[in-house]
Enzyme design. Structure first.
Site, PDB file in Angstrom:
ATOM      1  CG  ASP A 176      12.639 -33.389  26.530  1.00 10.55           C
ATOM      2  OD1 ASP A 176      11.791 -32.872  27.558  1.00 10.55           O
ATOM      3  OD2 ASP A 176      12.449 -33.039  25.336  1.00 10.55           O
ATOM      4  CG  ASN A 184       1.575 -33.232  20.801  1.00  8.13           C
ATOM      5  OD1 ASN A 184       1.063 -34.063  20.565  1.00  8.13           O
ATOM      6  ND2 ASN A 184       2.020 -32.813  21.875  1.00  8.13           N
ATOM      7  CG  HIS A 189      -2.764 -32.144  21.128  1.00  8.31           C
ATOM      8  ND1 HIS A 189      -1.544 -31.807  21.856  1.00  8.31           N
ATOM      9  CD2 HIS A 189      -3.122 -30.882  20.354  1.00  8.31           C
ATOM     10  CE1 HIS A 189      -1.208 -30.495  21.328  1.00  8.31           C
ATOM     11  NE2 HIS A 189      -2.182 -29.993  20.459  1.00  8.31           N
ATOM     12  CG  ASP A 193      -2.729 -37.228  25.069  1.00  6.03           C
ATOM     13  OD1 ASP A 193      -1.578 -36.440  25.428  1.00  6.03           O
ATOM     14  OD2 ASP A 193      -3.921 -36.819  25.385  1.00  6.03           O
ATOM     15  CD  GLU A 220       8.126 -32.162  25.606  1.00  2.00           C
ATOM     16  OE1 GLU A 220       8.585 -31.367  25.056  1.00  2.00           O
ATOM     17  OE2 GLU A 220       6.847 -31.970  26.204  1.00  2.00           O
TER      18      GLU A 220
END
Length: 315
Positions: A176, A184, A189, A193, A220
Site C-alpha cells: 500500500d 492526492n 489527482h 494517477d 493505491e
C-alpha cells in the site's frame, strides 16, 4: 489476416490410429498437433498446464463418448473456453443438434474434404485468438497497465491448486502506498494517477522470476503472487519492492514519515491444504500489511500461519 501461429495447438481425439494419422498429417504443417485415443487422456491434456487451443473430437469413443467428453469440458471453468469441433461419421440432424447444444462450435462429417477441415480449423482458431485478446484486455488495469484484481484472482486460484498438488509453499504480498490520500490532496489527482503508474511500473520491473505476478488490487493497493516461494524468499522480494519504490524518490512532502513516496508491505506464506481456501492467504497478507502500517509504515511485515487477522485497518 496473417495472425496464425505455429504454436497454436490442436488436440485430435479419436480411438482410431488411422483417423488420428490422417488428421495429424493434414494439420501438422500449420499447427502443433497433440493426440488422444480415449476420453481420459483427452481430459487430462485439456486440464494440463499447456491446454490445446482447439479440440477435434470423435463422437463414437469407448468408455467415454465424445458427447460426454464435451459435456465435461464445458462444465469446467478451466476448459469451457476451449473450442470443440466434432468429427464423426454420424450425419443425422439430431446428432448434430445434440453436439451443438452441448457446446461444440462445429460439426464435420466423415468422409471429409481436407480443404474444408483446414478452413474450419483456421477460422475457429482465429476467432479464439480474438477472444483471447479481448479476455487479456479485460484482465489489465486501465490506469497502470499491469494485471488487475480479476487476473490476480485467476492466477491465485491456479497457483494455489498447483502448490496443493505439489506440496509446495505459495506466498502473497500486499503493498500500500503510504499516505496516498495526502499525496492526492496535495498534488492533485492527475499527479496521483501518475504516481500510481510509476509505482506499478517499478513493482513490475522489480520482479525477476517469470512465474511471479504483481497486480493492482484497488486504489493505491498492489498485490503479488510468488509461487513455490517460502517465507524468507517472499520477505526478500517484498523488501526489494519497498527499497525500489523509495529509491525512485518521488516527492511526497506531505508524508509524515518521509519526503518521498514509500510503501508498506505485508507478506503471508502457506502450504495449501484441503482445510483452507486461497482467500485465507490473502487475508493474512492483508493483516500483515495492517501490522506494517501500525508499526510506522515504510516497512515489511510477515504474518505467521498461527496469527489471526486484526480488526480493521488504517488508511
Amino acid at each position: 489476416m496473417d495472425t496464425m501461429k505455429k504454436d497454436q495447438t490442436i488436440l485430435v481425439v479419436d480411438d482410431s490410429p488411422v483417423n488420428i494419422q490422417m488428421l495429424g498429417q493434414l494439420l501438422k504443417n500449420e499447427w502443433t498437433v497433440k493426440v488422444a485415443t480415449n476420453g481420459k487422456t483427452a481430459l487430462s491434456i485439456a486440464n494440463s498446464d499447456d491446454p490445446p487451443d482447439l479440440i477435434l473430437l470423435d463422437v463414437m469413443m469407448p468408455e467415454i463418448d465424445g458427447y460426454k467428453i464435451c459435456e465435461i469440458l464445458k462444465a469446467s471453468e478451466a476448459t469451457k473456453d476451449i473450442p470443440v469441433i466434432f468429427v464423426t461419421a454420424m450425419s443425422q440432424q439430431e446428432d448434430e443438434a445434440k453436439g451443438l447444444e452441448l457446446g461444440a462450435i462445429d460439426y464435420i462429417t466423415k468422409p471429409y474434404h481436407a480443404s474444408i477441415v483446414k478452413a474450419r480449423v483456421r477460422n475457429h482458431l482465429e476467432l479464439k485468438q480474438y477472444r483471447d485478446l479481448l479476455k487479456d484486455a479485460s484482465l489489465i488495469d486501465g490506469l497502470t497497465g499491469i494485471p488487475n484484481r480479476r487476473r490476480f484472482d485467476e492466477v491465485l486460484s491456479t497457483e494455489w491448486k498447483r502448490s496443493f498438488r505439489d506440496g509446495k509453499p505459495i506466498s502473497v504480498l500486499m503493498a500500500d502506498i503510504d499516505y496516498f490520500k495526502r499525496y492526492n490532496d496535495h498534488y492533485g489527482h492527475l499527479e496521483g494517477d501518475e504516481c500510481l503508474r510509476k509505482v506499478a511500473d517499478c513493482l513490475r520491473k522489480t520482479l525477476k522470476r517469470p512465474g511471479d505476478l504483481v497486480a493492482r488490487y484497488g486504489g493505491e493497493e498492489f498485490v503479488g503472487i510468488m509461487p513455490m516461494t517460502g517465507e524468507d524468499g517472499a520477505f526478500t522480494i517484498a523488501e526489494s519492492f519497498r527499497k525500489a519504490i523509495e529509491a525512485m524518490e518521488i516527492e511526497h512532502i506531505d508524508s509524515p514519515i518521509s519526503e518521498v513516496v514509500t510503501i508498506s508491505v505485508g507478506v503471508s506464506t502457506m502450504i495449501p491444504s484441503d482445510k483452507v481456501e486461497a482467500e485465507k492467504l490473502v487475508e493474512k497478507a492483508d493483516n500483515a500489511l495492517y501490522e506494517a502500517k501500525k508499526a510506522g509504515r515504510n516497512q515489511v511485515k510477515k504474518m505467521k500461519n498461527d496469527q489471526e487477522p486484526s480488526k480493521g485497518q488504517e488508511q
